[in-house]
Design an enzyme around this catalytic site. Structure first.
Site, short mmCIF file in Angstrom:
data_model
loop_
_atom_site.label_atom_id
_atom_site.label_comp_id
_atom_site.label_asym_id
_atom_site.label_seq_id
_atom_site.Cartn_x
_atom_site.Cartn_y
_atom_site.Cartn_z
N ARG A 190 4.19 -13.02 9.98
CA ARG A 190 4.84 -11.73 9.71
C ARG A 190 6.25 -11.81 10.41
O ARG A 190 6.43 -12.63 11.43
CB ARG A 190 4.39 -10.60 10.46
CG ARG A 190 2.88 -10.03 9.91
CD ARG A 190 2.19 -9.07 10.81
NE ARG A 190 2.71 -7.58 10.79
CZ ARG A 190 2.45 -6.87 9.73
NH1 ARG A 190 1.28 -7.33 9.12
NH2 ARG A 190 2.85 -5.66 9.66
N LYS A 235 4.19 0.80 9.57
CA LYS A 235 4.20 2.13 9.00
C LYS A 235 3.92 3.16 9.66
O LYS A 235 4.20 4.27 9.57
CB LYS A 235 3.54 1.81 7.53
CG LYS A 235 4.45 1.15 6.53
CD LYS A 235 3.60 1.41 5.30
CE LYS A 235 2.59 0.07 5.12
NZ LYS A 235 2.11 -0.02 4.01
N GLU A 239 0.73 -1.26 -0.01
CA GLU A 239 -0.13 -0.02 0.01
C GLU A 239 1.01 1.20 -0.05
O GLU A 239 1.87 1.27 1.03
CB GLU A 239 -0.71 0.03 1.43
CG GLU A 239 -2.06 0.84 1.35
CD GLU A 239 -2.66 0.63 2.58
OE1 GLU A 239 -2.82 -0.54 3.35
OE2 GLU A 239 -3.45 1.47 3.21
P1 ATP Z 1 2.30 -2.05 8.21
O1 ATP Z 1 1.45 -2.81 9.46
O2 ATP Z 1 3.59 -1.85 8.54
O3 ATP Z 1 1.41 -0.92 7.65
P2 ATP Z 1 1.04 -3.55 5.79
O4 ATP Z 1 0.76 -5.06 6.06
O5 ATP Z 1 -0.09 -2.77 6.11
O6 ATP Z 1 2.35 -3.09 6.96
P3 ATP Z 1 1.44 -3.16 3.26
O7 ATP Z 1 2.09 -2.29 2.46
O8 ATP Z 1 -0.21 -3.64 2.91
O9 ATP Z 1 1.82 -2.90 4.62
O10 ATP Z 1 2.26 -4.70 3.14
C1 ATP Z 1 2.52 -5.31 1.84
C2 ATP Z 1 2.90 -6.72 2.08
O11 ATP Z 1 3.79 -6.84 2.89
C3 ATP Z 1 1.61 -7.27 2.47
O12 ATP Z 1 1.58 -8.67 1.82
C4 ATP Z 1 2.08 -7.71 3.87
O13 ATP Z 1 1.44 -8.86 4.30
C5 ATP Z 1 3.27 -8.01 3.81
N1 ATP Z 1 4.14 -7.30 5.12
C6 ATP Z 1 3.85 -6.32 5.77
N2 ATP Z 1 4.72 -6.34 7.00
C7 ATP Z 1 5.16 -7.57 7.19
C8 ATP Z 1 6.19 -8.13 8.11
N3 ATP Z 1 6.26 -7.57 9.04
N4 ATP Z 1 6.43 -9.40 7.80
C9 ATP Z 1 5.99 -10.08 6.64
N5 ATP Z 1 5.34 -9.31 5.60
C10 ATP Z 1 4.89 -8.37 6.05
MG MG Z 2 -1.87 -3.43 4.32
#
Ligand code: ATP
Ligand code: MG
Length: 557
Positions: A264, A274, A38
């Site tokens: 994760r 983020k 995102e």
């Molecule tokens: P955040 O919680 O930091 O905002 P998010 O999951 O909302 O992270 P996205 O941009 O939606 O961020 O993530 C893109 C991809 O990265 C998704 O498939 C998500 O599952 C993966 N991802 C995000 N954080 C992690 C993590 N700590 N470990 C493994 N994969 C992750």
């Molecule tokens: Mg997300």
């Protein structure tokens, strides 16, 4: 010293087995995965794991991996983030197949599919306010209640949905919802929202839309449109899988992707949210998203981490469904291993103390040659030796602690790659601080052991005149406790910030060859650690060095 637990066998990756057996069974000729960030922040070390998993599987099995921005929430998204994400993925060493994709590319198709659901009696426009809708939804122990608008005629929903799109209603006034089951134990199936009204400009679609599809209504269909075979995400989406499958089953999608979840990555001493990283930036606790203390990929890059070390780390962690907290020592181990093998050696004196070698001729200079690496063939560097040099202030003690092997009054130490010197006299200022050391050298000790005595200590040094002055930034962990996220929300993790996470040293002296060092070049400064030429603040001939990592794991001792 606590050693990180380094797995001795290739760690498990259960997805590899799934992909292998799907290919063996002829289910797919080729796999297609995707990484779907995102664009509402910079990528962090957790994303690196998701990138390595998705791009890694595609690479290993000869498939494709797409980069698709999951851009359904324009209010929080920004072109700056899109650019940074693309550049970070490339920096990590991966290439996406085809063009960069956006979920917003599919907004027209999603709109058509929403209308089909309404026509099939599987979606309706709901007039409940967001607060009322929350009340009607029930909770984990109580079923929800049907909205009074749930059974409104199809024609009425079609009309209202068209008017939602035409901009007739205010944000939140209505929503389009799927008609599934308000009593479903899985809350995600309680008539989830498909479209919200949001009068917001979108970075890709401009002002075309004032209704935006939800994540759930977008993700699986985007996967299907792109022919994704394995849609890999993190465990918090496990409960969304039934909904993901409901849309695929109830819409005329061109393919049937499958969703798989893994745990994760959680790293101790590190924030991987983020929202919180953005807070650190917005409130200026750090200098920006690429501050070398940040857990962002751009931060690690500026700190001096190599892409290979981050990929190795992700491999070491493995892919499973169990989760747990990974020791940051493992990441530090990966970068030390990489830099030990690849970084040129050099000398830099962080806290210079002038040394005058009284028995060395004043106008004499000897050009010494030192190997740039002890094991690899990386050539040599020139190091002029002269009567005046600098050593580190910590390498001379008037009253030596037990086991001290460096210079003491009347004692000897070897200058790295050069002669043995003896400390004869410490010159002090009025306040009693040592400002200069008078030493003598033994001319018979260049490349040879001294006669009849053992000299144990070896210290680093640079020539006084020929060395360059530089700034060195010593970075340490940004948080003091292993689980800063466990600190109460709000100010909690901010109060856990390590006040000594950045120490700026000016007036350091680096050996002359470092004057030519280029941005992002990496070195091992002997006895001091691994350093990288700062990407942003270095000028030609005036490098600023960032400490990437210490030579050994000495944290908390
Ligand atoms: P955040 O919680 O930091 O905002 P998010 O999951 O909302 O992270 P996205 O941009 O939606 O961020 O993530 C893109 C991809 O990265 C998704 O498939 C998500 O599952 C993966 N991802 C995000 N954080 C992690 C993590 N700590 N470990 C493994 N994969 C992750
Ligand atoms: Mg997300």
């Amino acid at each position: 010293m606590s050693k990180p637990e380094i797995p001795s066998v290739a760690p498990a990756n259960f997805l590899r087995q799934i992909v292998q057996s799907d290919l063996d069974a002829g289910k797919h000729a080729k796999i297609i995965t995707r990484f779907p960030p995102e664009p509402n922040g910079y990528l962090h070390i957790g994303h690196a794991k998701a990138i390595c998993v998705n791009f890694g599987l595609a690479k290993e099995f000869g498939g494709d991996c797409h980069l698709r921005f999951d851009d359904t929430n324009p209010a929080k998204e920004d072109q700056e983030y899109i650019d940074a994400i693309e550049s970070d993925v490339k920096w990590l060493g991966f290439e996406w197949s085809g063009e960069v994709r956006y979920a917003s590319n599919y907004f027209d198709q999603l709109y058509v599919w929403a209308i089909e659901l309404i026509k099939a009696g599987k979606a309706y426009v709901d007039d409940l306010s967001p607060d009322q809708a929350r009340e009607y939804r029930g909770n984990l122990t109580e079923p929800g209640k049907n909205s009074p608008f749930r059974e409104r005629p199809v024609a009425e929903s079609l009309d209202l949905f068209a008017r939602m799109k035409a901009g007739e209603f205010a944000d939140g006034a209505r929503a389009l919802r799927a008609k599934i089951d308000m009593a479903a134990p899985n809350m995600n199936l309680r008539d989830p929202i498909l479209y919200r009204i949001r009068h917001a400009h979108h970075h890709q679609t401009g002002d075309k839309w004032c209704i935006y599809p939800s994540y759930d209504f977008t993700h699986g269909q985007s996967d299907a449109i792109e022919g994704i075979t394995h849609s890999i995400c993190t465990l918090e989406f496990e409960d969304h899988r039934p909904l993901y499958e409901w849309f695929l089953a109830n819409l005329p999608v061109p393919a049937q992707p499958r969703q798989y979840e893994f745990a994760r990555l959680n790293l101790n001493y590190t924030i991987t949210s983020k929202r919180k990283l953005k807070q650190l930036v917005d409130e200026k606790h750090v200098s920006g998203w690429d501050d070398p203390r940040m857990s962002t990929l751009s931060g690690y890059r500026r700190r001096g981490y190599t892409p290979a070390s981050i990929r190795t780390f992700c491999d070491m962690v493995g892919v499973n469904r169990a989760g747990g907290l990974v020791d940051i020592g493992m990441l530090e181990f990966a970068i030390r291993e990489d830099l030990d093998a690849s970084a040129a050696r050099a000398m830099c004196v962080l806290k210079p103390l002038k040394v005058v070698i009284t028995n060395y001729p004043e106008d004499q200079v000897e050009n010494l040659e030192l190997a740039r690496h002890p094991k690899q063939d990386m050539g040599v560097r020139q190091l002029p030796f002269a009567r005046e040099i600098y050593i580190d202030a910590g390498d001379f003690e008037e009253v030596a602690p037990a086991g001290y092997k460096r210079l003491v009054p009347g004692g000897e130490a070897r200058l790295r790659g050069s002669y043995v010197i003896r400390a004869d006299e410490a010159i002090k200022d009025a306040a009693g601080n040592i400002v200069e050391l008078r030493c003598s050298y033994d001319p018979e000790t260049l490349g040879k052991n001294p006669e009849g005595r053992k000299v144990k200590g070896v210290i680093h040094w640079v020539p006084a005149a020929a060395s360059i002055e530089c700034e060195v930034r010593l970075y340490d962990r940004l948080f003091r406790s292993a689980q800063p996220e466990k600190a109460e929300d709000g100010a909690g993790f901010l109060e856990d910030i390590n006040p000594n996470s950045l120490q700026v040293l000016t007036g350091c002296r680096a050996e002359p060859s470092l004057g030519q060092a280029l941005p992002e070049e990496r070195f091992q400064f002997e006895r001091e650690g691994y350093f990288c030429v700062d990407l942003k603040d270095s000028k030609p001939g005036q490098p600023v060095f960032n400490r990437t990592v210490t030579l050994r794991d000495s944290w908390g001792q």
